[in-house]
Design a protein around this motif. Sequence first.
Motif, PDB file in Angstrom:
ATOM      1  N   PRO A  84       0.828  -1.052  -0.020  1.00 41.55           N
ATOM      2  CA  PRO A  84       0.060  -0.019  -0.044  1.00 41.55           C
ATOM      3  C   PRO A  84       0.636   1.289   0.052  1.00 41.55           C
ATOM      4  CG  PRO A  84      -0.896  -1.777   1.536  1.00 41.55           C
ATOM      5  CD  PRO A  84       0.531  -2.236   0.946  1.00 41.55           C
ATOM      6  N   LEU A  85       2.067   1.158   0.337  1.00 48.00           N
ATOM      7  CA  LEU A  85       2.748   2.557   0.482  1.00 48.00           C
ATOM      8  C   LEU A  85       3.757   2.691  -0.473  1.00 48.00           C
ATOM      9  CD1 LEU A  85       4.154   2.300   4.436  1.00 48.00           C
ATOM     10  CD2 LEU A  85       2.437   3.475   3.426  1.00 48.00           C
ATOM     11  N   VAL A  86       3.507   2.165  -1.824  1.00 47.50           N
ATOM     12  CA  VAL A  86       4.192   2.310  -2.971  1.00 47.50           C
ATOM     13  C   VAL A  86       4.279   3.683  -3.440  1.00 47.50           C
ATOM     14  CG1 VAL A  86       2.088   1.793  -4.502  1.00 47.50           C
ATOM     15  CG2 VAL A  86       4.628   1.287  -5.435  1.00 47.50           C
ATOM     16  N   ALA A  87       3.404   4.383  -3.313  1.00 47.97           N
ATOM     17  CA  ALA A  87       3.667   5.894  -3.742  1.00 47.97           C
ATOM     18  C   ALA A  87       4.804   6.851  -3.007  1.00 47.97           C
ATOM     19  CB  ALA A  87       2.195   6.636  -3.487  1.00 47.97           C
ATOM     20  N   ASP A  88       4.984   6.165  -1.746  1.00 47.86           N
ATOM     21  CA  ASP A  88       6.144   6.864  -0.944  1.00 47.86           C
ATOM     22  C   ASP A  88       7.378   6.289  -1.114  1.00 47.86           C
ATOM     23  OD1 ASP A  88       3.995   8.359   0.584  1.00 47.86           O
ATOM     24  OD2 ASP A  88       3.765   6.645   1.960  1.00 47.86           O
ATOM     25  N   ILE A  89       7.572   5.360  -2.072  1.00 53.07           N
ATOM     26  CA  ILE A  89       9.011   4.828  -2.345  1.00 53.07           C
ATOM     27  C   ILE A  89       9.790   5.693  -3.255  1.00 53.07           C
ATOM     28  CG2 ILE A  89      10.160   2.873  -3.200  1.00 53.07           C
ATOM     29  CD1 ILE A  89       7.660   1.071  -2.682  1.00 53.07           C
ATOM     30  N   PRO A  90      10.815   6.124  -2.936  1.00 52.83           N
ATOM     31  CA  PRO A  90      11.660   7.058  -3.852  1.00 52.83           C
ATOM     32  C   PRO A  90      12.044   6.266  -5.340  1.00 52.83           C
ATOM     33  CG  PRO A  90      12.536   6.984  -1.764  1.00 52.83           C
ATOM     34  CD  PRO A  90      11.447   6.075  -1.857  1.00 52.83           C
ATOM     35  N   ALA A  91      11.672   7.387  -6.350  1.00 52.17           N
ATOM     36  CA  ALA A  91      11.787   6.720  -7.352  1.00 52.17           C
ATOM     37  C   ALA A  91      13.346   6.237  -7.745  1.00 52.17           C
ATOM     38  CB  ALA A  91      11.783   7.655  -8.756  1.00 52.17           C
ATOM     39  N   ALA A  92      14.166   6.598  -7.135  1.00 56.79           N
ATOM     40  CA  ALA A  92      15.640   6.043  -7.104  1.00 56.79           C
ATOM     41  C   ALA A  92      15.900   4.671  -6.544  1.00 56.79           C
ATOM     42  CB  ALA A  92      16.669   7.187  -6.498  1.00 56.79           C
ATOM     43  N   VAL A  93      14.828   4.347  -5.724  1.00 56.36           N
ATOM     44  CA  VAL A  93      14.740   3.006  -5.189  1.00 56.36           C
ATOM     45  C   VAL A  93      13.812   2.215  -5.932  1.00 56.36           C
ATOM     46  CG1 VAL A  93      13.962   1.705  -3.070  1.00 56.36           C
ATOM     47  CG2 VAL A  93      15.177   3.706  -2.832  1.00 56.36           C
ATOM     48  N   LEU A  94      12.705   2.756  -6.469  1.00 51.33           N
ATOM     49  CA  LEU A  94      11.822   1.824  -7.020  1.00 51.33           C
ATOM     50  C   LEU A  94      12.068   1.407  -8.327  1.00 51.33           C
ATOM     51  CD1 LEU A  94       8.751   0.583  -7.199  1.00 51.33           C
ATOM     52  CD2 LEU A  94       8.055   2.747  -7.763  1.00 51.33           C
ATOM     53  N   ASP A  95      12.702   2.274  -9.096  1.00 53.17           N
ATOM     54  CA  ASP A  95      12.962   2.135 -10.656  1.00 53.17           C
ATOM     55  C   ASP A  95      13.866   0.932 -10.792  1.00 53.17           C
ATOM     56  OD1 ASP A  95      11.177   4.025 -11.294  1.00 53.17           O
ATOM     57  OD2 ASP A  95      12.644   5.428 -11.621  1.00 53.17           O
ATOM     58  N   PRO A  96      14.993   0.728 -10.124  1.00 45.78           N
ATOM     59  CA  PRO A  96      15.728  -0.341 -10.451  1.00 45.78           C
ATOM     60  C   PRO A  96      14.996  -1.676  -9.982  1.00 45.78           C
ATOM     61  CG  PRO A  96      17.002   1.328  -9.241  1.00 45.78           C
ATOM     62  CD  PRO A  96      15.524   1.898  -9.089  1.00 45.78           C
ATOM     63  N   VAL A  97      14.539  -1.767  -9.179  1.00 41.87           N
ATOM     64  CA  VAL A  97      13.598  -2.808  -8.593  1.00 41.87           C
ATOM     65  C   VAL A  97      12.626  -3.310  -9.711  1.00 41.87           C
ATOM     66  CG1 VAL A  97      11.981  -3.965  -7.108  1.00 41.87           C
ATOM     67  CG2 VAL A  97      13.852  -2.591  -6.332  1.00 41.87           C
ATOM     68  N   LEU A  98      11.969  -2.519 -10.381  1.00 41.50           N
ATOM     69  CA  LEU A  98      11.036  -2.686 -11.438  1.00 41.50           C
ATOM     70  C   LEU A  98      11.786  -3.200 -12.513  1.00 41.50           C
ATOM     71  CD1 LEU A  98       8.463   0.185 -11.265  1.00 41.50           C
ATOM     72  CD2 LEU A  98       8.211  -2.014 -10.527  1.00 41.50           C
ATOM     73  N   ALA A  99      13.028  -2.599 -12.959  1.00 40.75           N
ATOM     74  CA  ALA A  99      13.572  -2.978 -14.006  1.00 40.75           C
ATOM     75  C   ALA A  99      14.203  -4.413 -13.901  1.00 40.75           C
ATOM     76  CB  ALA A  99      14.857  -2.027 -14.242  1.00 40.75           C
ATOM     77  N   ARG A 100      14.228  -4.770 -12.656  1.00 39.78           N
ATOM     78  CA  ARG A 100      14.922  -6.512 -12.542  1.00 39.78           C
ATOM     79  C   ARG A 100      13.775  -7.305 -12.051  1.00 39.78           C
ATOM     80  NH1 ARG A 100      15.555 -10.643 -12.401  1.00 39.78           N
ATOM     81  NH2 ARG A 100      17.511 -11.795 -11.762  1.00 39.78           N
ATOM     82  N   THR A 101      12.453  -6.736 -12.042  1.00 40.01           N
ATOM     83  CA  THR A 101      11.156  -7.554 -11.606  1.00 40.01           C
ATOM     84  C   THR A 101      10.679  -8.703 -12.779  1.00 40.01           C
ATOM     85  OG1 THR A 101      10.569  -6.002 -10.061  1.00 40.01           O
ATOM     86  CG2 THR A 101       8.691  -7.528 -11.022  1.00 40.01           C
ATOM     87  N   ASP A 102      10.618  -9.787 -12.486  1.00 35.38           N
ATOM     88  CA  ASP A 102      10.077 -10.697 -13.217  1.00 35.38           C
ATOM     89  C   ASP A 102       8.729 -11.020 -13.230  1.00 35.38           C
ATOM     90  OD1 ASP A 102      12.449 -11.976 -14.243  1.00 35.38           O
ATOM     91  OD2 ASP A 102      13.167 -12.369 -12.393  1.00 35.38           O
ATOM     92  N   TRP A 103       8.310 -10.811 -11.932  1.00 35.62           N
ATOM     93  CA  TRP A 103       6.765 -11.006 -11.708  1.00 35.62           C
ATOM     94  C   TRP A 103       6.531 -10.029 -10.817  1.00 35.62           C
ATOM     95  CZ3 TRP A 103       3.111 -13.254 -14.188  1.00 35.62           C
ATOM     96  CH2 TRP A 103       3.278 -14.140 -15.139  1.00 35.62           C
ATOM     97  N   LEU A 104       5.580  -9.150 -11.167  1.00 37.97           N
ATOM     98  CA  LEU A 104       5.018  -7.824 -10.423  1.00 37.97           C
ATOM     99  C   LEU A 104       3.369  -8.308  -9.895  1.00 37.97           C
ATOM    100  CD1 LEU A 104       4.848  -4.825  -9.165  1.00 37.97           C
ATOM    101  CD2 LEU A 104       4.061  -4.188 -11.301  1.00 37.97           C
ATOM    102  N   SER A 105       3.239  -8.455  -8.738  1.00 35.15           N
ATOM    103  CA  SER A 105       2.003  -8.756  -8.012  1.00 35.15           C
ATOM    104  C   SER A 105       1.396  -7.596  -7.207  1.00 35.15           C
ATOM    105  CB  SER A 105       2.076 -10.336  -7.358  1.00 35.15           C
ATOM    106  OG  SER A 105       0.798 -10.572  -6.924  1.00 35.15           O
ATOM    107  N   CYS A 106       0.129  -7.080  -7.634  1.00 34.35           N
ATOM    108  CA  CYS A 106      -0.267  -6.028  -6.738  1.00 34.35           C
ATOM    109  C   CYS A 106      -1.838  -6.219  -6.707  1.00 34.35           C
ATOM    110  CB  CYS A 106       0.220  -4.637  -7.241  1.00 34.35           C
ATOM    111  SG  CYS A 106      -0.359  -4.416  -9.030  1.00 34.35           S
ATOM    112  N   ASN A 107      -2.464  -5.278  -5.899  1.00 33.58           N
ATOM    113  CA  ASN A 107      -3.701  -5.235  -5.942  1.00 33.58           C
ATOM    114  C   ASN A 107      -4.129  -4.085  -6.870  1.00 33.58           C
ATOM    115  OD1 ASN A 107      -4.015  -3.031  -4.423  1.00 33.58           O
ATOM    116  ND2 ASN A 107      -4.117  -3.937  -2.464  1.00 33.58           N
ATOM    117  N   ALA A 108      -5.531  -3.796  -6.982  1.00 32.29           N
ATOM    118  CA  ALA A 108      -6.009  -3.107  -7.917  1.00 32.29           C
ATOM    119  C   ALA A 108      -5.801  -1.544  -7.302  1.00 32.29           C
ATOM    120  CB  ALA A 108      -7.573  -3.053  -8.060  1.00 32.29           C
ATOM    121  N   ARG A 109      -5.834  -1.171  -6.001  1.00 34.96           N
ATOM    122  CA  ARG A 109      -5.555   0.154  -5.621  1.00 34.96           C
ATOM    123  C   ARG A 109      -4.012   0.310  -5.797  1.00 34.96           C
ATOM    124  NH1 ARG A 109      -3.082   1.974  -1.346  1.00 34.96           N
ATOM    125  NH2 ARG A 109      -3.427   4.043  -0.445  1.00 34.96           N
TER     126      ARG A 109
END
Length: 327
Positions: free
Chosen positions: A174-199
């Motif tokens: 739920p706190l994804v909007a508070d993750i700094p882009a410098a932290v989130l973007d490298p994780v997304l670039a390496r993610t094989d599966w992203l699982s999240c709820n609709a919100r």
Amino acid sequence: MSTTAPSPRLVLAGNVIADLVIEVPALPERGGDVIGSRTELYAGGGFNALTAARRLGAEAVYAGLHGTGPYGDLVRRSLADESVETLHPVRTDGDTGFCVALVDAGGERTFVTSFGVDARMTAAETAAVADALRPGDTVQLSGYSLVMETNGPLLSAFAARLPSDVRVCFDPAPLVADIPAAVLDPVLARTDWLSCNAREARLMTGVSLPREAATELRGRLAPGAGVLVRADKDGCWLAAPGADGVVHVPGFPVDAVDSNGAGDAHVGAFLALLGRGLDPLTAARGANAAAACAVTRRGPATAPGLAELVAFLGDDPLGGLLGRETM
């Protein structure tokens, strides 16, 4: 001499903390007080995903931190009861953190979290996790960890350096909007599966409809990655690697009594079923069933075992497929 390779594992590089759940008639006003009607204390955080995977036969490893004190003892005891391995030794500079959840008469949950040693990871500890990984393992990361001031940058760098023979699953939380882009973007670039709820999908994309949000999210990931957008009783939306478009995977209608932990049950079951060699669509159907089964029972860590899941599925062909594995 046998040359069989070790089984792939689900490795949680996140947090297992204590959950203190108090049922109240209503939240108190500021400065007020209220008498709780029922209180429970149990392991929470990433514990539910580990448990869901373990009960479906996957090996599971907790690669987060755990401290000295009653909450750390609770976490270790709970993990041991589910045959989940702990990777790190006990930290002696404090206790594990905890979360207070106030549940009002309408079922709405209000949380206050106080992290402990689990929020004070070191570079040496993330390096130890990387060194312990095997080819074929799945590393589970959570947005709860990435939002932490100390752990977030360390785990982001850890994820970026993982070899290609290790799968990465990211649950943004739920706190994804508070993750700094410098932290989130490298994780997304390496993610094989992203699982999240609709919100969470909406927070990440600005798109309200789950199908369109799943399409948008897959466009933010590396080629070959997949996306699951969980939709509670409506099942999930799946953008599978190599497939065109997004498909709706229907849910299983049940009389839900406790939805807490359903998302974790879905993630853990999906990864466990993928590890059994099922294709993503079949694994997603199985995860929908596991989550539906979980919400029919009260309490923490209510994800089903394999035999329970087969019984829940009944005459569904998936039950027959999984049932052959229990024989």
